[in-house]
Design a protein around this motif. Structure first.
Motif, mmCIF file in Angstrom:
data_model
loop_
_atom_site.group_PDB
_atom_site.id
_atom_site.type_symbol
_atom_site.label_atom_id
_atom_site.label_comp_id
_atom_site.label_asym_id
_atom_site.label_seq_id
_atom_site.Cartn_x
_atom_site.Cartn_y
_atom_site.Cartn_z
ATOM 1 N N LEU A 54 -8.852 -4.782 3.531
ATOM 2 C CA LEU A 54 -8.184 -3.711 2.784
ATOM 3 C C LEU A 54 -8.695 -3.644 1.348
ATOM 4 N N THR A 55 -8.865 -4.807 0.717
ATOM 5 C CA THR A 55 -9.316 -4.832 -0.670
ATOM 6 C C THR A 55 -10.708 -4.239 -0.813
ATOM 7 N N VAL A 56 -11.637 -4.701 0.018
ATOM 8 C CA VAL A 56 -13.011 -4.212 -0.075
ATOM 9 C C VAL A 56 -13.080 -2.728 0.253
ATOM 10 N N ALA A 57 -12.414 -2.325 1.340
ATOM 11 C CA ALA A 57 -12.451 -0.914 1.734
ATOM 12 C C ALA A 57 -11.839 -0.025 0.656
ATOM 13 N N SER A 58 -10.720 -0.453 0.080
ATOM 14 C CA SER A 58 -10.042 0.365 -0.933
ATOM 15 C C SER A 58 -10.896 0.527 -2.184
ATOM 16 N N ILE A 59 -11.498 -0.574 -2.647
ATOM 17 C CA ILE A 59 -12.337 -0.495 -3.845
ATOM 18 C C ILE A 59 -13.517 0.431 -3.603
ATOM 19 N N MET A 60 -14.140 0.297 -2.444
ATOM 20 C CA MET A 60 -15.309 1.122 -2.165
ATOM 21 C C MET A 60 -14.927 2.589 -1.977
ATOM 22 N N GLU A 61 -13.809 2.840 -1.319
ATOM 23 C CA GLU A 61 -13.339 4.217 -1.156
ATOM 24 C C GLU A 61 -12.989 4.838 -2.498
ATOM 25 N N ASP A 62 -12.384 4.048 -3.385
ATOM 26 C CA ASP A 62 -12.034 4.550 -4.722
ATOM 27 C C ASP A 62 -13.271 4.966 -5.511
ATOM 28 N N HIS A 63 -14.424 4.393 -5.148
ATOM 29 C CA HIS A 63 -15.678 4.752 -5.812
ATOM 30 C C HIS A 63 -16.512 5.696 -4.949
ATOM 31 N N ASP A 64 -15.843 6.353 -3.999
ATOM 32 C CA ASP A 64 -16.451 7.410 -3.172
ATOM 33 C C ASP A 64 -17.545 6.919 -2.235
ATOM 34 N N TYR A 65 -17.441 5.671 -1.785
ATOM 35 C CA TYR A 65 -18.342 5.181 -0.755
ATOM 36 C C TYR A 65 -17.765 5.535 0.619
ATOM 37 N N GLY A 66 -18.656 5.863 1.564
ATOM 38 C CA GLY A 66 -18.216 6.397 2.849
ATOM 39 C C GLY A 66 -17.839 5.340 3.863
ATOM 40 N N VAL A 67 -16.782 4.591 3.587
ATOM 41 C CA VAL A 67 -16.303 3.548 4.499
ATOM 42 C C VAL A 67 -15.904 4.178 5.827
ATOM 43 N N ASP A 68 -16.388 3.599 6.941
ATOM 44 C CA ASP A 68 -16.126 4.060 8.310
ATOM 45 C C ASP A 68 -16.781 5.399 8.626
ATOM 46 N N HIS A 69 -17.581 5.910 7.692
ATOM 47 C CA HIS A 69 -18.379 7.112 7.961
ATOM 48 C C HIS A 69 -19.853 6.756 7.844
ATOM 49 N N ASP A 70 -20.287 6.393 6.655
ATOM 50 C CA ASP A 70 -21.683 6.006 6.442
ATOM 51 C C ASP A 70 -21.950 4.583 6.918
ATOM 52 N N PHE A 71 -20.939 3.728 6.856
ATOM 53 C CA PHE A 71 -21.099 2.324 7.248
ATOM 54 C C PHE A 71 -19.743 1.771 7.689
ATOM 55 N N LYS A 72 -19.794 0.654 8.397
ATOM 56 C CA LYS A 72 -18.576 -0.010 8.874
ATOM 57 C C LYS A 72 -18.412 -1.362 8.200
ATOM 58 N N ILE A 73 -17.166 -1.689 7.883
ATOM 59 C CA ILE A 73 -16.809 -3.020 7.392
ATOM 60 C C ILE A 73 -16.239 -3.806 8.554
ATOM 61 N N LEU A 74 -16.792 -4.978 8.816
ATOM 62 C CA LEU A 74 -16.428 -5.777 9.985
ATOM 63 C C LEU A 74 -15.870 -7.128 9.550
ATOM 64 N N ASP A 75 -14.849 -7.598 10.261
ATOM 65 C CA ASP A 75 -14.254 -8.897 9.975
ATOM 66 C C ASP A 75 -15.009 -10.005 10.698
ATOM 67 N N THR A 76 -14.911 -11.211 10.171
ATOM 68 C CA THR A 76 -15.424 -12.395 10.849
ATOM 69 C C THR A 76 -14.285 -13.389 11.040
ATOM 70 N N ASP A 77 -14.559 -14.446 11.790
ATOM 71 C CA ASP A 77 -13.507 -15.397 12.152
ATOM 72 C C ASP A 77 -14.093 -16.806 12.146
ATOM 73 N N PRO A 78 -13.296 -17.815 11.757
ATOM 74 C CA PRO A 78 -13.814 -19.184 11.770
ATOM 75 C C PRO A 78 -13.885 -19.802 13.165
ATOM 76 N N GLU A 79 -13.261 -19.154 14.151
ATOM 77 C CA GLU A 79 -13.188 -19.743 15.503
ATOM 78 C C GLU A 79 -13.825 -18.882 16.583
ATOM 79 N N LYS A 80 -13.957 -17.580 16.344
ATOM 80 C CA LYS A 80 -14.425 -16.654 17.369
ATOM 81 C C LYS A 80 -15.646 -15.893 16.878
ATOM 82 N N ALA A 81 -16.609 -15.695 17.797
ATOM 83 C CA ALA A 81 -17.824 -14.969 17.445
ATOM 84 C C ALA A 81 -17.545 -13.474 17.355
ATOM 85 N N SER A 82 -18.238 -12.833 16.414
ATOM 86 C CA SER A 82 -18.237 -11.367 16.403
ATOM 87 C C SER A 82 -19.062 -10.880 17.591
#
Length: 268
Positions: free
Chosen positions: A235-263
Protein backbone atom coordinates in the motif's frame (compact mmCIF):
# COMPACT_ATOMS: atom_id res chain seq x y z
CA UNK A 1 16.41 -22.36 -29.70
CA UNK A 2 14.03 -19.42 -29.76
CA UNK A 3 14.69 -17.03 -26.88
CA UNK A 4 11.97 -17.51 -24.32
CA UNK A 5 12.94 -14.47 -22.30
CA UNK A 6 14.38 -13.94 -18.87
CA UNK A 7 12.46 -15.92 -16.25
CA UNK A 8 12.48 -14.98 -12.58
CA UNK A 9 11.12 -16.51 -9.38
CA UNK A 10 11.68 -15.04 -5.91
CA UNK A 11 11.94 -18.31 -3.97
CA UNK A 12 12.11 -16.53 -0.59
CA UNK A 13 12.68 -12.97 0.53
CA UNK A 14 12.73 -11.52 4.02
CA UNK A 15 14.87 -10.89 7.05
CA UNK A 16 14.99 -14.65 7.75
CA UNK A 17 16.30 -15.84 4.39
CA UNK A 18 16.71 -14.88 0.74
CA UNK A 19 17.00 -16.81 -2.51
CA UNK A 20 16.04 -15.90 -6.10
CA UNK A 21 15.96 -18.15 -9.18
CA UNK A 22 16.73 -16.81 -12.66
CA UNK A 23 16.53 -18.74 -15.94
CA UNK A 24 17.53 -18.17 -19.55
CA UNK A 25 17.66 -20.61 -22.47
CA UNK A 26 21.22 -21.57 -21.50
CA UNK A 27 21.44 -20.94 -17.76
CA UNK A 28 19.67 -21.58 -14.49
CA UNK A 29 21.12 -19.60 -11.60
CA UNK A 30 20.43 -18.67 -7.99
CA UNK A 31 21.15 -15.43 -6.19
CA UNK A 32 21.93 -16.08 -2.52
CA UNK A 33 21.20 -19.16 -0.46
CA UNK A 34 19.97 -17.82 2.86
CA UNK A 35 17.82 -20.80 3.83
CA UNK A 36 18.59 -24.46 4.47
CA UNK A 37 19.58 -26.53 1.47
CA UNK A 38 16.48 -28.67 1.90
CA UNK A 39 14.20 -25.62 2.00
CA UNK A 40 15.71 -24.26 -1.21
CA UNK A 41 15.30 -27.64 -2.92
CA UNK A 42 11.65 -27.75 -1.81
CA UNK A 43 10.98 -24.18 -2.97
CA UNK A 44 12.53 -25.01 -6.34
CA UNK A 45 10.34 -28.11 -6.62
CA UNK A 46 7.26 -26.02 -5.81
CA UNK A 47 7.76 -24.13 -9.09
CA UNK A 48 8.72 -27.23 -11.07
CA UNK A 49 12.49 -26.71 -10.97
CA UNK A 50 15.38 -28.94 -9.83
CA UNK A 51 18.57 -27.86 -8.07
CA UNK A 52 20.43 -30.42 -10.18
CA UNK A 53 19.93 -28.10 -13.16
CA UNK A 54 21.31 -24.95 -11.49
CA UNK A 55 24.75 -24.09 -12.85
CA UNK A 56 25.64 -20.95 -10.87
CA UNK A 57 25.09 -19.32 -7.48
CA UNK A 58 25.78 -15.61 -7.00
CA UNK A 59 26.32 -14.47 -3.40
CA UNK A 60 25.70 -10.85 -2.42
CA UNK A 61 27.32 -10.76 1.03
CA UNK A 62 28.19 -12.88 4.06
CA UNK A 63 25.18 -12.30 6.32
CA UNK A 64 23.46 -15.55 7.27
CA UNK A 65 20.15 -14.75 5.57
CA UNK A 66 22.04 -14.67 2.27
CA UNK A 67 24.77 -17.33 2.60
CA UNK A 68 23.37 -19.93 5.02
CA UNK A 69 23.55 -22.96 2.70
CA UNK A 70 26.17 -21.80 0.19
CA UNK A 71 28.61 -24.47 1.33
CA UNK A 72 25.95 -27.16 1.66
CA UNK A 73 24.69 -26.63 -1.89
CA UNK A 74 28.23 -26.50 -3.30
CA UNK A 75 29.09 -29.82 -1.69
CA UNK A 76 25.77 -31.42 -2.63
CA UNK A 77 26.00 -30.26 -6.27
CA UNK A 78 29.63 -30.48 -7.44
CA UNK A 79 28.76 -28.89 -10.79
CA UNK A 80 27.60 -25.68 -9.13
CA UNK A 81 29.79 -22.63 -9.72
CA UNK A 82 29.72 -20.15 -6.81
CA UNK A 83 30.47 -16.47 -7.45
CA UNK A 84 31.31 -13.79 -4.88
CA UNK A 85 33.81 -10.98 -4.51
CA UNK A 86 37.01 -11.42 -2.53
CA UNK A 87 35.76 -9.68 0.61
CA UNK A 88 32.64 -11.83 0.72
CA UNK A 89 34.58 -15.06 0.16
CA UNK A 90 36.95 -14.17 3.00
CA UNK A 91 34.13 -13.21 5.36
CA UNK A 92 31.95 -16.25 4.76
CA UNK A 93 34.75 -18.84 4.51
CA UNK A 94 34.75 -19.70 8.25
CA UNK A 95 30.95 -20.13 8.19
CA UNK A 96 30.22 -22.22 5.09
CA UNK A 97 32.70 -25.08 5.34
CA UNK A 98 34.80 -26.42 2.49
CA UNK A 99 34.01 -25.42 -1.08
CA UNK A 100 36.04 -27.12 -3.82
CA UNK A 101 38.58 -24.82 -5.45
CA UNK A 102 37.15 -25.45 -8.91
CA UNK A 103 33.72 -24.25 -7.72
CA UNK A 104 34.97 -20.97 -6.26
CA UNK A 105 34.86 -17.98 -8.58
CA UNK A 106 35.87 -14.39 -7.88
CA UNK A 107 33.43 -11.78 -9.15
CA UNK A 108 34.80 -8.31 -8.55
CA UNK A 109 32.48 -5.37 -7.81
CA UNK A 110 31.41 -3.11 -10.67
CA UNK A 111 32.28 -5.62 -13.39
CA UNK A 112 30.26 -7.70 -15.86
CA UNK A 113 30.47 -11.46 -16.28
CA UNK A 114 29.38 -12.83 -19.67
CA UNK A 115 28.07 -16.40 -19.72
CA UNK A 116 26.66 -17.26 -23.13
CA UNK A 117 23.18 -15.74 -23.30
CA UNK A 118 23.46 -14.18 -19.82
CA UNK A 119 25.41 -11.11 -18.74
CA UNK A 120 25.65 -10.49 -14.99
CA UNK A 121 26.58 -7.01 -13.81
CA UNK A 122 27.77 -6.47 -10.22
CA UNK A 123 27.42 -3.21 -8.32
CA UNK A 124 28.35 -2.19 -4.78
CA UNK A 125 25.80 -1.14 -2.16
CA UNK A 126 25.89 0.60 1.24
CA UNK A 127 25.41 -2.10 3.88
CA UNK A 128 27.22 -3.17 7.04
CA UNK A 129 28.86 -6.19 5.45
CA UNK A 130 32.49 -6.54 4.36
CA UNK A 131 32.05 -5.98 0.60
CA UNK A 132 28.35 -6.19 -0.30
CA UNK A 133 27.37 -6.23 -3.96
CA UNK A 134 24.19 -6.95 -5.86
CA UNK A 135 23.50 -7.90 -9.44
CA UNK A 136 21.71 -6.94 -12.64
CA UNK A 137 20.96 -9.80 -15.05
CA UNK A 138 20.71 -9.18 -18.80
CA UNK A 139 19.54 -11.65 -21.44
CA UNK A 140 17.79 -11.39 -24.81
CA UNK A 141 17.22 -7.67 -24.45
CA UNK A 142 15.62 -8.07 -21.00
CA UNK A 143 17.04 -7.20 -17.59
CA UNK A 144 16.29 -7.97 -13.95
CA UNK A 145 17.82 -6.15 -10.97
CA UNK A 146 18.11 -7.34 -7.37
CA UNK A 147 18.67 -4.56 -4.84
CA UNK A 148 18.17 -5.25 -1.13
CA UNK A 149 20.34 -4.77 1.96
CA UNK A 150 21.36 -1.18 1.41
CA UNK A 151 20.89 1.92 3.54
CA UNK A 152 20.78 4.26 0.58
CA UNK A 153 21.15 4.13 -3.19
CA UNK A 154 23.76 6.33 -4.85
CA UNK A 155 23.29 8.18 -8.11
CA UNK A 156 25.87 5.84 -9.63
CA UNK A 157 23.88 2.73 -8.69
CA UNK A 158 20.65 4.31 -9.92
CA UNK A 159 22.35 4.87 -13.25
CA UNK A 160 23.49 1.24 -13.42
CA UNK A 161 20.05 -0.21 -12.65
CA UNK A 162 17.74 2.25 -14.43
CA UNK A 163 14.93 1.11 -16.75
CA UNK A 164 15.16 -2.63 -16.08
CA UNK A 165 12.26 -4.88 -17.08
CA UNK A 166 11.95 -6.17 -13.52
CA UNK A 167 13.17 -5.40 -10.02
CA UNK A 168 13.41 -7.05 -6.64
CA UNK A 169 13.51 -3.90 -4.51
CA UNK A 170 14.04 -3.69 -0.78
CA UNK A 171 11.16 -2.49 1.39
CA UNK A 172 12.54 -3.69 4.70
CA UNK A 173 10.56 -1.77 7.29
CA UNK A 174 7.87 0.72 8.12
CA UNK A 175 9.69 3.50 9.95
CA UNK A 176 7.01 3.95 12.62
CA UNK A 177 6.71 0.22 13.28
CA UNK A 178 10.47 0.05 13.68
CA UNK A 179 10.64 3.09 15.99
CA UNK A 180 7.80 1.80 18.19
CA UNK A 181 8.87 -1.85 18.12
CA UNK A 182 10.81 -4.04 20.52
CA UNK A 183 14.25 -3.83 18.90
CA UNK A 184 17.06 -2.30 20.94
CA UNK A 185 17.92 1.30 20.16
CA UNK A 186 21.35 0.39 18.69
CA UNK A 187 19.68 -2.12 16.35
CA UNK A 188 17.08 0.44 15.32
CA UNK A 189 19.87 2.92 14.60
CA UNK A 190 21.71 0.32 12.53
CA UNK A 191 18.63 -0.44 10.38
CA UNK A 192 17.85 3.25 9.87
CA UNK A 193 21.45 4.19 9.02
CA UNK A 194 23.06 4.64 5.61
CA UNK A 195 24.50 1.12 5.96
CA UNK A 196 21.23 -0.48 7.06
CA UNK A 197 18.08 -1.14 5.06
CA UNK A 198 15.64 0.75 2.85
CA UNK A 199 12.23 1.52 4.33
CA UNK A 200 8.98 1.21 2.36
CA UNK A 201 9.18 4.91 1.53
CA UNK A 202 12.84 4.63 0.52
CA UNK A 203 12.06 1.73 -1.79
CA UNK A 204 9.29 3.73 -3.45
CA UNK A 205 11.59 6.73 -3.90
CA UNK A 206 14.28 4.58 -5.54
CA UNK A 207 11.73 2.98 -7.85
CA UNK A 208 10.50 6.37 -8.99
CA UNK A 209 14.09 7.35 -9.81
CA UNK A 210 14.95 4.21 -11.82
CA UNK A 211 11.66 3.02 -13.32
CA UNK A 212 11.46 3.37 -17.11
CA UNK A 213 9.16 2.50 -19.97
CA UNK A 214 10.52 -1.06 -20.05
CA UNK A 215 9.68 -1.74 -16.40
CA UNK A 216 6.78 -4.19 -15.98
CA UNK A 217 7.36 -6.03 -12.67
CA UNK A 218 8.45 -4.75 -9.26
CA UNK A 219 8.83 -7.32 -6.48
CA UNK A 220 8.89 -5.83 -2.97
CA UNK A 221 11.52 -7.73 -1.00
CA UNK A 222 13.42 -8.30 2.21
CA UNK A 223 10.48 -7.32 4.44
CA UNK A 224 11.16 -7.47 8.15
CA UNK A 225 8.81 -9.86 9.94
CA UNK A 226 8.99 -7.66 13.03
CA UNK A 227 8.76 -4.20 11.50
CA UNK A 228 6.65 -4.52 8.37
CA UNK A 229 3.67 -6.24 6.76
CA UNK A 230 3.14 -7.24 3.13
CA UNK A 231 -0.08 -5.27 2.89
CA UNK A 232 1.51 -2.17 4.41
CA UNK A 233 4.58 -2.28 2.17
CA UNK A 234 2.43 -2.78 -0.92
CA UNK A 235 0.00 0.00 0.00
CA UNK A 236 2.79 2.43 0.89
CA UNK A 237 4.76 1.93 -2.31
CA UNK A 238 1.68 1.93 -4.54
CA UNK A 239 0.24 5.05 -2.89
CA UNK A 240 3.48 7.04 -3.15
CA UNK A 241 3.93 6.10 -6.78
CA UNK A 242 0.29 6.81 -7.64
CA UNK A 243 0.54 10.20 -5.92
CA UNK A 244 3.37 10.99 -8.34
CA UNK A 245 1.29 9.86 -11.34
CA UNK A 246 3.04 6.55 -11.94
CA UNK A 247 0.84 3.96 -13.65
CA UNK A 248 0.60 1.31 -10.93
CA UNK A 249 -1.28 -1.79 -12.21
CA UNK A 250 -1.43 -0.22 -15.68
CA UNK A 251 2.12 0.36 -16.89
CA UNK A 252 3.64 -2.04 -14.34
CA UNK A 253 2.68 -4.38 -11.51
CA UNK A 254 3.84 -4.36 -7.90
CA UNK A 255 4.25 -7.91 -6.59
CA UNK A 256 4.63 -9.21 -3.04
CA UNK A 257 7.24 -11.70 -1.88
CA UNK A 258 7.23 -14.12 1.05
CA UNK A 259 9.88 -15.58 3.37
CA UNK A 260 8.36 -19.09 3.11
CA UNK A 261 6.64 -19.37 -0.28
CA UNK A 262 7.96 -18.89 -3.81
CA UNK A 263 6.46 -16.31 -6.11
CA UNK A 264 5.24 -17.57 -9.44
CA UNK A 265 7.78 -17.95 -12.24
CA UNK A 266 7.53 -14.69 -14.21
CA UNK A 267 8.76 -14.22 -17.79
CA UNK A 268 9.98 -10.67 -18.31
Amino acid sequence: MENEGLKVCVLASGSTGNCTYIETNEHKVLVDAGLSGKKIENLMASVGKDMQDVDSLFVTHEHSDHRKSVGILARRYPGLNVYANEGTWDAMAPKIGKVATEQKNLFAPDTTLSMGDLDVESFTVSHDAVEPQFYAFHSGGKSFVILTDTGYVSDHVEGVISNADGYLMECNHDVEMLRMGSYSWPLKQRILSDTGHLSNEDGADVMMDVLGNRTKRIFLGHLSQENNMKSLAHLTVASIMEDHDYGVDHDFKILDTDPEKASGLVTL
